[in-house]
Scaffold this active site. Structure first.
Site, PDB file in Angstrom:
ATOM      1  N   SER A 255      -0.340  -2.128   8.217  1.00  0.00           N
ATOM      2  CA  SER A 255       0.772  -2.608   9.033  1.00  0.00           C
ATOM      3  C   SER A 255       0.263  -3.458  10.194  1.00  0.00           C
ATOM      4  O   SER A 255       0.954  -4.343  10.691  1.00  0.00           O
ATOM      5  CB  SER A 255       1.562  -1.420   9.573  1.00  0.00           C
ATOM      6  OG  SER A 255       1.917  -0.578   8.497  1.00  0.00           O
TER       7      SER A 255
ATOM      8  N   GLY B 290      -3.290   7.334   1.453  1.00  0.00           N
ATOM      9  CA  GLY B 290      -4.136   6.217   1.022  1.00  0.00           C
ATOM     10  C   GLY B 290      -5.580   6.414   1.468  1.00  0.00           C
ATOM     11  O   GLY B 290      -5.854   6.954   2.549  1.00  0.00           O
TER      12      GLY B 290
ATOM     13  N   GLY C 184       0.846  -1.200   0.000  1.00  0.00           N
ATOM     14  CA  GLY C 184       0.000   0.000   0.000  1.00  0.00           C
ATOM     15  C   GLY C 184       0.880   1.248   0.000  1.00  0.00           C
ATOM     16  O   GLY C 184       0.700   2.162  -0.820  1.00  0.00           O
ATOM     17  N   HIS C 185       1.866   1.288   0.910  1.00  0.00           N
ATOM     18  CA  HIS C 185       2.784   2.438   0.939  1.00  0.00           C
ATOM     19  C   HIS C 185       3.559   2.542  -0.378  1.00  0.00           C
ATOM     20  O   HIS C 185       3.758   3.633  -0.905  1.00  0.00           O
ATOM     21  CB  HIS C 185       3.826   2.278   2.059  1.00  0.00           C
ATOM     22  CG  HIS C 185       3.258   2.221   3.438  1.00  0.00           C
ATOM     23  ND1 HIS C 185       3.256   1.075   4.190  1.00  0.00           N
ATOM     24  CD2 HIS C 185       2.687   3.175   4.199  1.00  0.00           C
ATOM     25  CE1 HIS C 185       2.713   1.326   5.364  1.00  0.00           C
ATOM     26  NE2 HIS C 185       2.352   2.589   5.402  1.00  0.00           N
TER      27      HIS C 185
END
Ligand code: PAF
Length: 282
Positions: free
Chosen positions: A188, A149, A38-39
Site C-alpha cells: 500500500s 503475505g 497482494g491482498h
C-alpha cells in the site's frame, strides 16, 4: 454480489455463530485496507479453501510509530469495496477504533525475541501493536484459518509464534508475495512513491535477488551484501535500515541446514520499503 460491510462486532458475531453452528470453516484475511493485488491473492486463496471468508479492514493506530505515518496511511474505502465485490467475500468487518480499543482497553500482547531485531529494532512497539490487534481480530472473527503475505516476513513469523504460544485455535496460512512486472513487491505504501521513485524502486528486489543468488552459489555473505548495498545506493535510495541474512523462522543468526531469509528495509522518496527472499545456504 457485494460483500456485506459489517461495522459492528455484534453483527459479525451473529453471522459467525450461525456459520459455526452449520459446521463451516471460516477464513480471515486481516488488512488495513488500501487493497491491492497482494491482498486479493490472499482473499482468493481463502475463498478456495474455506466455506466462509471474512476480510477485516482496520488501520491499527497501535502499530504505527508516528501519528504522521498513521494519518498518511492511504484510506480507500470505496475502491476497497469495489475490489472485493467480485471475490465472493462473506463479510467485510470494518470496526472503528472505539470498538477495538475502548478507553478501558489495557492489554498488550508482546512476543519477545522474534519481535526484537530488524523491523522491531527500527520500529519500537510496532510488533506489540500488530500482535495485540491480530489477537483481537482472531478472537472477534473466530476464524479457523488466517491468511498472511510473506511480504511482511517478520510479521508472519511473529504471528506464527503468537498462535503457537497462546494455543490459539487458528491455522496461519503463509502466501507468497505478489510482485509488479518489474519485481517490486506490492505494498500500500508504493502509492506514495513519485513516478521517478516508482521507476527506481525495482532496484531493491533486483539487488536482493542477486545477493541471494550469489550467496547460494558460494559468494561470501559480506561480499554479496556489500555489492547489493552499492547497487541500492546507485539506484538513488537513501538510508538502508538493514540488509541481513537471518534464520527464516527465528530471525536469529543463520544456522547450517536451516532455511535462511534475506531481509531489507530501505528509504526511497520519503517512503520506507521492505522486502525479503528465501536463501538456501550452500
Ligand atoms: O499486514 C497488515 O496489513 C497489518 O499489519 C495487519 C496484519 C492487518 C494488522 O494490522
Amino acid at each position: 454480489m457485494s460483500a456485506p460491510i459489517l461495522p459492528d462486532l455484534a453483527d459479525l458475531r451473529a453471522a459467525v455463530r450461525q456459520w459455526k453452528a452449520d459446521g463451516q470453516v471460516i477464513g480471515v484475511v486481516p488488512t488495513m485496507g488500501a487493497l491491492h493485488d497482494g491482498h486479493l491473492s490472499l482473499v482468493r486463496r481463502a475463498r478456495e479453501s474455506c466455506d466462509r471468508v471474512i476480510v477485516t479492514i482496520f488501520v491499527n493506530p497501535r502499530q504505527f510509530n508516528s501519528a504522521e505515518d498513521f494519518a498518511r496511511y492511504p484510506r480507500t474505502e470505496d475502491s476497497d469495496a469495489a475490489l472485493l465485490a467480485p471475490l465472493g467475500v462473506d463479510a467485510v468487518f470494518v470496526p472503528d477504533a472505539a470498538q477495538v480499543y475502548p478507553p478501558s482497553h489495557a492489554t498488550v500482547v508482546s512476543v519477545s525475541g522474534i519481535s526484537e531485531p530488524l523491523e522491531g529494532a527500527h520500529r519500537p512497539g510496532h510488533f506489540d501493536g500488530v500482535a495485540t490487534v491480530v489477537t483481537l481480530l482472531f478472537n472477534m472473527t473466530q476464524a479457523d484459518r488466517a491468511y498472511f503475505g510473506e511480504k511482511d516476513w517478520q510479521q508472519l513469523q511473529v504471528v506464527t509464534r503468537l498462535v503457537q504460544d497462546l494455543k490459539l485455535p487458528v491455522e496461519i496460512i503463509p502466501c507468497p508475495s505478489i510482485r509488479a512486472d518489474d519485481g517490486l513487491a506490492l505494498s500500500s505504501r508504493n502509492q506514495r512513491l513519485t513516478p521517478q521513485g516508482r521507476a527506481q524502486a525495482a532496484a531493491l528486489p533486483a539487488a536482493l535477488f542477486e545477493a541471494a543468488r550469489q550467496i547460494e552459489s558460494g559468494t561470501p555473505e559480506q561480499q554479496a551484501l556489500a555489492s547489493a548495498l552499492a547497487t541500492i545506493a546507485d539506484a538513488g535510495f537513501g538510508e538502508v535500515e538493514y540488509l541481513e541474512l537471518r534464520d527464516a523462522a527465528t530471525l536469529g543468526p543463520v544456522l547450517p541446514d536451516r532455511p535462511a531469509r534475506l531481509l531489507v528495509a530501505a528509504w526511497l522518496d520519503g517512503v520506507r520499503l521492505i522486502d525479503n527472499v528465501g536463501v538456501t545456504l550452500p
